[in-house]
Design an enzyme around this catalytic site. Structure first.
Site, PDB file in Angstrom:
ATOM      1  CG  ASP A   1      -1.985  -1.036   1.199  1.00  0.00           C
ATOM      2  OD1 ASP A   1      -2.320  -1.499   0.102  1.00  0.00           O
ATOM      3  OD2 ASP A   1      -2.490  -1.397   2.278  1.00  0.00           O
ATOM      4  CE  LYS A   2       0.549   8.470  -1.860  1.00  0.00           C
ATOM      5  NZ  LYS A   2      -0.391   9.500  -2.384  1.00  0.00           N
TER       6      LYS A   2
END
Length: 293
Positions: free
Chosen positions: A133-134
């Protein structure tokens, strides 16, 4: 171009069966058959249906033809933990997406690697094996060619490539435990997930490493790979990650992203099979929760 060799151990084995057993995907095998020099034995082209003799050496020649339309961006904060002719292991900082999206075309791992290839004067094809995930920091694997991409993907599916994570969790976790609870999409949401009976099976193993000031540091291993699995499971057992805008408490003043780090990575070198192990220290924004560590 990447050239590798595989030796037949027994008489009568089919070329295609040997290569599939070594992890070469059906898609790559189709591409290799289009190239007269893609699959050879003793310098002569062979077909996937040809039979081999014990000791025959099958040479596979993979030409790089793919190109990724990604804007190079020099200077992005991305460092390499490892590089060889088949793969990169990069240290992804929190806040950097892995690849561009329609809403975000820049400031990603892909943009940083495109700049590195541009500096080398080499064509670039982006092949991330798995994703983070970012706002999850830590170790990420990227394949350099189509051959290593399919071999690493096979290794991940066979659980020979895996991450272990460090997470800060609210409250005092039990010393260790396993969460076996199905995860599915929240009704009406594109992003959010939740534990629900009709979800897909999800299994998370954890060990508490430290506890201080109302927070636990956990080492986490995933048996399955569902979207947001760690974040959802920790919320489900009452120990959400601080800074998690989807699943956590409203404590963004302590950390401005969910406190999750892909700290450990184990994988086989895709061609040689050598076992590679990497670790990445706990980042400063997570370390602040445990000043005595």
């Amino acid at each position: 171009m990447r050239i590798v060799e595989y030796r037949a151990e027994h008489d009568g084995v089919l070329v295609g069966r040997l290569l599939r057993r070594e992890g070469i995907s059906h898609r790559l095998l189709v591409e290799l058959k289009k190239d007269p020099e893609g699959i050879t034995v003793a310098g002569q082209p062979v077909r996937s249906i040809d039979r081999l003799h014990a000791g025959d050496v099958v040479q596979v020649q993979v030409r790089e033809t793919d190109r990724s339309d990604i804007v190079p961006q020099p200077g992005l904060p991305l460092s390499l933990a490892y590089e060889d002719e088949d793969l990169f292991v990069v240290r992804k900082p929190a806040g950097m997406a892995v690849h561009p999206s329609p809403q975000n075309r820049e400031n990603t791992v892909a943009n940083a690697l495109a700049a590195r290839y541009q500096q080398r004067g080499e064509p670039f094809a982006f092949r991330a094996i798995g994703r983070l995930d970012k706002n999850t920091s830590g170790l990420l694997v990227l394949a350099k060619n189509a051959l290593s991409a399919c071999l690493l993907t096979a290794a991940a599916q066979q659980k020979r490539m895996f991450h272990e994570y460090l997470a800060v969790c609210t409250g005092e976790l039990p010393p260790e435990g396993t969460i076996d609870a199905p995860i599915g999409r929240v009704d009406g949401s594109v992003i959010a997930r939740q534990v629900r009976p009709d979800g897909e099976r999800a299994v998370t193993h954890y060990t508490r490493l430290a506890y201080a000031n109302g927070y636990s540091l956990a080492r986490i291993r995933l048996e399955t790979g569902r979207t947001h699995q760690i974040r959802v499971h920790m919320q489900y057992i009452g120990h959400p990650l601080p800074g998690d805008f989807l699943y956590g408490p409203n404590d963004m003043g302590r950390i401005d992203r969910h406190a999750l780090h892909a700290a450990f990575l184990t994988l086989p070198q895709p061609v040689t099979g050598e076992r590679l192990c990497f670790s990445d220290p706990l980042p400063e924004d997570m370390r602040r929760f445990f000043p005595e560590l």
